[in-house]
Design a protein around this motif. Structure first.
Motif, PDB file in Angstrom:
ATOM      1  N   GLY A 157       0.782  -1.232   0.000  1.00 31.39           N
ATOM      2  CA  GLY A 157       0.000   0.000   0.000  1.00 31.39           C
ATOM      3  C   GLY A 157       0.807   1.271   0.000  1.00 31.39           C
ATOM      4  O   GLY A 157       0.295   2.332   0.362  1.00 31.39           O
ATOM      5  N   PHE A 158       2.080   1.211  -0.372  1.00 27.08           N
ATOM      6  CA  PHE A 158       2.876   2.439  -0.456  1.00 27.08           C
ATOM      7  C   PHE A 158       3.992   2.257  -1.478  1.00 27.08           C
ATOM      8  O   PHE A 158       4.366   1.137  -1.821  1.00 27.08           O
ATOM      9  N   ARG A 159       4.526   3.367  -1.968  1.00 25.34           N
ATOM     10  CA  ARG A 159       5.601   3.357  -2.961  1.00 25.34           C
ATOM     11  C   ARG A 159       6.930   3.053  -2.289  1.00 25.34           C
ATOM     12  O   ARG A 159       7.204   3.518  -1.174  1.00 25.34           O
ATOM     13  N   LEU A 160       7.755   2.282  -2.956  1.00 26.37           N
ATOM     14  CA  LEU A 160       9.078   1.970  -2.412  1.00 26.37           C
ATOM     15  C   LEU A 160      10.042   3.096  -2.740  1.00 26.37           C
ATOM     16  O   LEU A 160      10.172   3.499  -3.897  1.00 26.37           O
ATOM     17  N   GLY A 161      10.714   3.568  -1.731  1.00 29.08           N
ATOM     18  CA  GLY A 161      11.740   4.567  -1.948  1.00 29.08           C
ATOM     19  C   GLY A 161      13.069   3.897  -2.282  1.00 29.08           C
ATOM     20  O   GLY A 161      13.170   2.674  -2.416  1.00 29.08           O
ATOM     21  N   ARG A 162      14.093   4.710  -2.409  1.00 30.31           N
ATOM     22  CA  ARG A 162      15.434   4.195  -2.687  1.00 30.31           C
ATOM     23  C   ARG A 162      15.882   3.296  -1.542  1.00 30.31           C
ATOM     24  O   ARG A 162      15.822   3.672  -0.376  1.00 30.31           O
ATOM     25  N   GLY A 163      16.325   2.083  -1.878  1.00 31.27           N
ATOM     26  CA  GLY A 163      16.788   1.148  -0.867  1.00 31.27           C
ATOM     27  C   GLY A 163      15.671   0.530  -0.059  1.00 31.27           C
ATOM     28  O   GLY A 163      15.913  -0.033   1.011  1.00 31.27           O
ATOM     29  N   GLY A 164      14.438   0.624  -0.560  1.00 38.47           N
ATOM     30  CA  GLY A 164      13.306   0.124   0.209  1.00 38.47           C
ATOM     31  C   GLY A 164      13.008  -1.346   0.030  1.00 38.47           C
ATOM     32  O   GLY A 164      12.080  -1.867   0.660  1.00 38.47           O
ATOM     33  N   VAL A 165      13.754  -2.039  -0.813  1.00 39.54           N
ATOM     34  CA  VAL A 165      13.476  -3.446  -1.089  1.00 39.54           C
ATOM     35  C   VAL A 165      13.641  -4.301   0.164  1.00 39.54           C
ATOM     36  O   VAL A 165      12.799  -5.160   0.460  1.00 39.54           O
ATOM     37  N   VAL A 166      14.702  -4.062   0.915  1.00 34.39           N
ATOM     38  CA  VAL A 166      14.952  -4.870   2.119  1.00 34.39           C
ATOM     39  C   VAL A 166      13.841  -4.667   3.139  1.00 34.39           C
ATOM     40  O   VAL A 166      13.312  -5.636   3.701  1.00 34.39           O
ATOM     41  N   ALA A 167      13.459  -3.430   3.372  1.00 30.60           N
ATOM     42  CA  ALA A 167      12.392  -3.149   4.332  1.00 30.60           C
ATOM     43  C   ALA A 167      11.076  -3.769   3.875  1.00 30.60           C
ATOM     44  O   ALA A 167      10.311  -4.315   4.685  1.00 30.60           O
ATOM     45  N   ALA A 168      10.814  -3.702   2.579  1.00 27.54           N
ATOM     46  CA  ALA A 168       9.580  -4.280   2.044  1.00 27.54           C
ATOM     47  C   ALA A 168       9.571  -5.788   2.219  1.00 27.54           C
ATOM     48  O   ALA A 168       8.544  -6.382   2.580  1.00 27.54           O
ATOM     49  N   ALA A 169      10.699  -6.416   1.963  1.00 27.93           N
ATOM     50  CA  ALA A 169      10.786  -7.874   2.115  1.00 27.93           C
ATOM     51  C   ALA A 169      10.545  -8.276   3.564  1.00 27.93           C
ATOM     52  O   ALA A 169       9.894  -9.292   3.840  1.00 27.93           O
ATOM     53  N   CYS A 170      11.062  -7.497   4.486  1.00 30.81           N
ATOM     54  CA  CYS A 170      10.850  -7.794   5.911  1.00 30.81           C
ATOM     55  C   CYS A 170       9.370  -7.709   6.271  1.00 30.81           C
ATOM     56  O   CYS A 170       8.847  -8.553   7.007  1.00 30.81           O
ATOM     57  N   LYS A 171       8.673  -6.699   5.748  1.00 32.77           N
ATOM     58  CA  LYS A 171       7.249  -6.551   6.025  1.00 32.77           C
ATOM     59  C   LYS A 171       6.451  -7.707   5.430  1.00 32.77           C
ATOM     60  O   LYS A 171       5.534  -8.253   6.062  1.00 32.77           O
ATOM     61  N   LEU A 172       6.790  -8.096   4.209  1.00 27.74           N
ATOM     62  CA  LEU A 172       6.085  -9.207   3.576  1.00 27.74           C
ATOM     63  C   LEU A 172       6.393 -10.526   4.280  1.00 27.74           C
ATOM     64  O   LEU A 172       5.512 -11.377   4.444  1.00 27.74           O
ATOM     65  N   GLN A 173       7.621 -10.682   4.711  1.00 27.77           N
ATOM     66  CA  GLN A 173       7.983 -11.907   5.421  1.00 27.77           C
ATOM     67  C   GLN A 173       7.235 -11.994   6.744  1.00 27.77           C
ATOM     68  O   GLN A 173       6.838 -13.095   7.173  1.00 27.77           O
ATOM     69  N   LEU A 174       7.001 -10.867   7.378  1.00 29.21           N
ATOM     70  CA  LEU A 174       6.234 -10.856   8.616  1.00 29.21           C
ATOM     71  C   LEU A 174       4.804 -11.341   8.369  1.00 29.21           C
ATOM     72  O   LEU A 174       4.256 -12.122   9.154  1.00 29.21           O
ATOM     73  N   ALA A 175       4.209 -10.908   7.258  1.00 31.13           N
ATOM     74  CA  ALA A 175       2.859 -11.359   6.912  1.00 31.13           C
ATOM     75  C   ALA A 175       2.840 -12.854   6.640  1.00 31.13           C
ATOM     76  O   ALA A 175       1.913 -13.574   7.033  1.00 31.13           O
ATOM     77  N   LEU A 176       3.875 -13.350   5.984  1.00 29.96           N
ATOM     78  CA  LEU A 176       3.957 -14.789   5.690  1.00 29.96           C
ATOM     79  C   LEU A 176       4.203 -15.599   6.955  1.00 29.96           C
ATOM     80  O   LEU A 176       3.702 -16.716   7.096  1.00 29.96           O
ATOM     81  N   SER A 177       4.982 -15.059   7.872  1.00 29.88           N
ATOM     82  CA  SER A 177       5.398 -15.806   9.057  1.00 29.88           C
ATOM     83  C   SER A 177       4.254 -16.109  10.009  1.00 29.88           C
ATOM     84  O   SER A 177       4.386 -16.949  10.901  1.00 29.88           O
ATOM     85  N   GLN A 178       3.120 -15.461   9.829  1.00 29.39           N
ATOM     86  CA  GLN A 178       1.983 -15.707  10.709  1.00 29.39           C
ATOM     87  C   GLN A 178       1.533 -17.163  10.658  1.00 29.39           C
ATOM     88  O   GLN A 178       0.977 -17.679  11.615  1.00 29.39           O
ATOM     89  N   GLY A 179       1.796 -17.827   9.542  1.00 30.60           N
ATOM     90  CA  GLY A 179       1.375 -19.218   9.434  1.00 30.60           C
ATOM     91  C   GLY A 179       2.506 -20.202   9.577  1.00 30.60           C
ATOM     92  O   GLY A 179       2.302 -21.404   9.459  1.00 30.60           O
ATOM     93  N   ALA A 180       3.720 -19.715   9.865  1.00 33.73           N
ATOM     94  CA  ALA A 180       4.874 -20.611   9.911  1.00 33.73           C
ATOM     95  C   ALA A 180       4.748 -21.662  10.999  1.00 33.73           C
ATOM     96  O   ALA A 180       5.098 -22.821  10.800  1.00 33.73           O
ATOM     97  N   SER A 181       4.233 -21.264  12.172  1.00 35.75           N
ATOM     98  CA  SER A 181       4.169 -22.204  13.281  1.00 35.75           C
ATOM     99  C   SER A 181       3.223 -23.359  12.991  1.00 35.75           C
ATOM    100  O   SER A 181       3.406 -24.467  13.484  1.00 35.75           O
ATOM    101  N   ALA A 182       2.211 -23.116  12.157  1.00 33.38           N
ATOM    102  CA  ALA A 182       1.263 -24.177  11.835  1.00 33.38           C
ATOM    103  C   ALA A 182       1.866 -25.195  10.882  1.00 33.38           C
ATOM    104  O   ALA A 182       1.433 -26.338  10.836  1.00 33.38           O
TER     105      ALA A 182
END
Length: 536
Positions: A157-182
């Motif tokens: 829901g927002f534009r990636l700034g310069r060098g924002g790929v790492v931060a974006a990946a961390c946010k997406l990984q957090l969303a994915l990790s919600q189901g990791a324990s299952a």
């Protein structure tokens, strides 16, 4: 570490892959691309069609979604084939997202999701409700999420700034990790942010998962035939997983397959076309930038260990744990050896390495010191051998500046890509066969796997290692590797000298090289005190 293997050719019984994706009326993307890529990899793709899209190379006309009930019936029927991986592409409604999540919940095989939010033929109309359902229902089930930059921006829901790929990946990984324990508490999900949309000469995909962070880079291929590339990458990843490769290897294999497919891309009559996969990738290794390495890499390749006066091959390559072993073996004409000391430290270790290096210089042997790169530099050794776990802690720049050669251990595609990026003097490949020397999580490559490495890494200096003995050495050497490393076959023998002579005679070129080495004078006519005491 999950067990993995190297490619050994098409198997008589293909593993199944379930691909949940849309049909493309132009046959360039979606399910049609999934089918072609899976078949090229030696995987059977069973399908669940989400929509019958109307599109071509110029325009995306319509989605034409199937009902969620029809989609569920397809998925349930396909699951009977017990797919070893699932690839999800375009989903056309909130109901479809919810239905797919319900069908796949509890499934033990890996799930790869390419959300198809932004395509090369035009944007798919995803509503806020669909994106919310995706976050709520589907992302927690996903093991690998593949997204391009526009898709990342839509998901977050927002534009990636310069060098924002790492931060974006961390946010997406957090969303994915919600189901990791299952699924598996020890398996953190992966995010792959594709770099094809970025300006520059290289396509760099940022990969983050399972405690690893790296980029896979290739030079961009100049072609207009790029339809279905997102579908292809996700299917290549899922296909490699269905073949039994762990995710980090699957990512490297998929990147190789993508580059080969883009180089073979073709048009359709006068229209733009798509990539063409010709099979499991045999070449096109990416540069793997490991972001865990804090130090700079040498700007030049490490010095070669073969060629010229060094000989054309490394030959028989004994690995021993003491200078005393070198005293026994080097007079036989051994031209390459490794000192792997585990029982000494401090001054005793330094003295052992100094003694070994002096012996090696006297007998003109290429001696690699395992792990202890600082002591090797201080002793003026020929080279250093590092395991994958030691690369991060070693000062590669210091090793190169000291003029030492570098050998690197490799067991799988990810390690080979990482090791190859360092441009070492040789790449060790194993285990070829099962070994009792130390416990290894990797499936032995066998001769077929070793031949694959040799063909795939043409031009590289390769050393085979793992479970090699008198009974299989000739077959191993026949694959064309430069060196064959042995440990217990020599050191556990009743008569190590006799066994070493027998093994050397089985190596192509070793017998002649042995005579040449023994006929040459020592490097220095003036022996050191250490050399004198050990060669008497």
């Amino acid at each position: 570490m999950i067990a993995t293997h190297s490619y050994t050719g098409p198997q008589p019984n293909w593993p199944a892959l379930l691909t949940i994706s849309a049909s493309d009326s132009a046959g360039l993307a979606g399910n049609q691309m999934d089918q072609r890529c899976a078949a090229a990899m030696g995987v059977h793709a069973c399908s669940a069609i989400t929509a019958t899209t109307a599109q071509n190379s110029d325009v995306f006309v319509a989605t034409n979604a199937v009902s969620s009930a029809a989609l569920v019936s397809q998925i349930k029927a396909a699951l009977v084939l017990k797919p070893r991986a699932v690839k999800i592409g375009l989903l056309a409604s909130v109901e479809q997202i919810t239905a797919v999540a319900h069908c796949l919940r509890g499934l033990s095989c890996p799930i790869v999701f390419d959300p198809v939010l932004a395509t090369t033929s035009g944007k798919v109309n995803y509503t806020a409700q669909m994106l919310a359902a995706m976050h709520r229902e589907l992302l927690p089930l996903v093991d690998v999420l593949t997204v391009n930059i526009p898709e990342v921006e839509q998901l977050l829901g927002f534009r990636l700034g310069r060098g924002g790929v790492v931060a974006a990946a961390c946010k997406l990984q957090l969303a994915l990790s919600q189901g990791a324990s299952a699924r598996d508490a020890n398996a953190l999900p992966w995010v792959v942010i594709k770099g094809g949309h970025l300006v520059g000469d290289y396509a760099s995909d940022y990969c983050r998962g399972a405690g690893l962070e790296f980029s896979l880079c290739h030079a961009k291929v100049e072609t207009q035939n790029t339809r279905g590339t997102g579908c292809a990458l996700a299917t290549f990843i899922a296909s490699a997983q269905a073949l039994g490769y762990e995710t980090r290897d699957a990512l490297v294999i998929a990147k190789m397959a993508m580059q080969a497919g883009l180089e073979n891309a073709t048009g359709v009559d006068a229209s733009a076309g798509c990539l063409r996969s010709l099979g499991f990738p045999q070449s096109h290794w990416p540069q793997l930038i490991d972001h865990s390495l804090s130090q700079a890499l040498p700007s030049q390749p490490f010095a070669p260990s073969v060629g010229g006066s060094q000989g054309e091959t490394l030959g028989l390559y004994p690995i021993v744990d003491s200078a005393q072993w070198l005293k026994r073996l080097l007079p036989l004409g051994i031209t390459t050896a490794q000192l792997r000391v585990k029982h000494l430290q401090g001054q005793a270790l330094k003295q052992e390495i100094q003694t070994a290096v002096a012996l090696a210089k006297h007998y003109r042997c290429r001696l690699f010191i395992n792990d202890y790169w600082q002591e090797a530099i201080a002793a003026g050794a020929y080279g250093v051998h590092l395991g994958q776990e030691d690369i991060a802690s070693a000062d590669l720049m210091a090793i190169a500046q000291a003029g030492l050669r570098l050998g690197v251990s490799n067991h799988c595609h990810w390690e080979m890509a990482r090791g190859k990026t360092l441009r070492p003097s040789y790449l060790a490949c194993g285990p070829v066969f099962a070994t009792q020397t130390k416990a290894m999580p990797w499936v032995p490559h066998g001769l077929a796997g070793l031949r694959y490495w040799r063909q795939s890494l043409a031009g590289q200096t390769l050393v085979a290692i793992g479970g090699i003995k008198n009974s299989n050495l000739s077959a191993v050497a026949a694959t064309g590797v430069s060196g064959v490393a042995l440990i217990s076959e020599i050191t556990a023998a009743q008569n190590p000298e006799q066994v070493t002579r027998q093994l050397m005679a089985m190596m192509p070129g070793d017998a002649g090289l042995q005579k040449a080495v023994l006929s040459q004078p020592a490097i220095s006519e003036t022996k050191t005190e250490t050399e004198d005491s050990l060669t008497q």
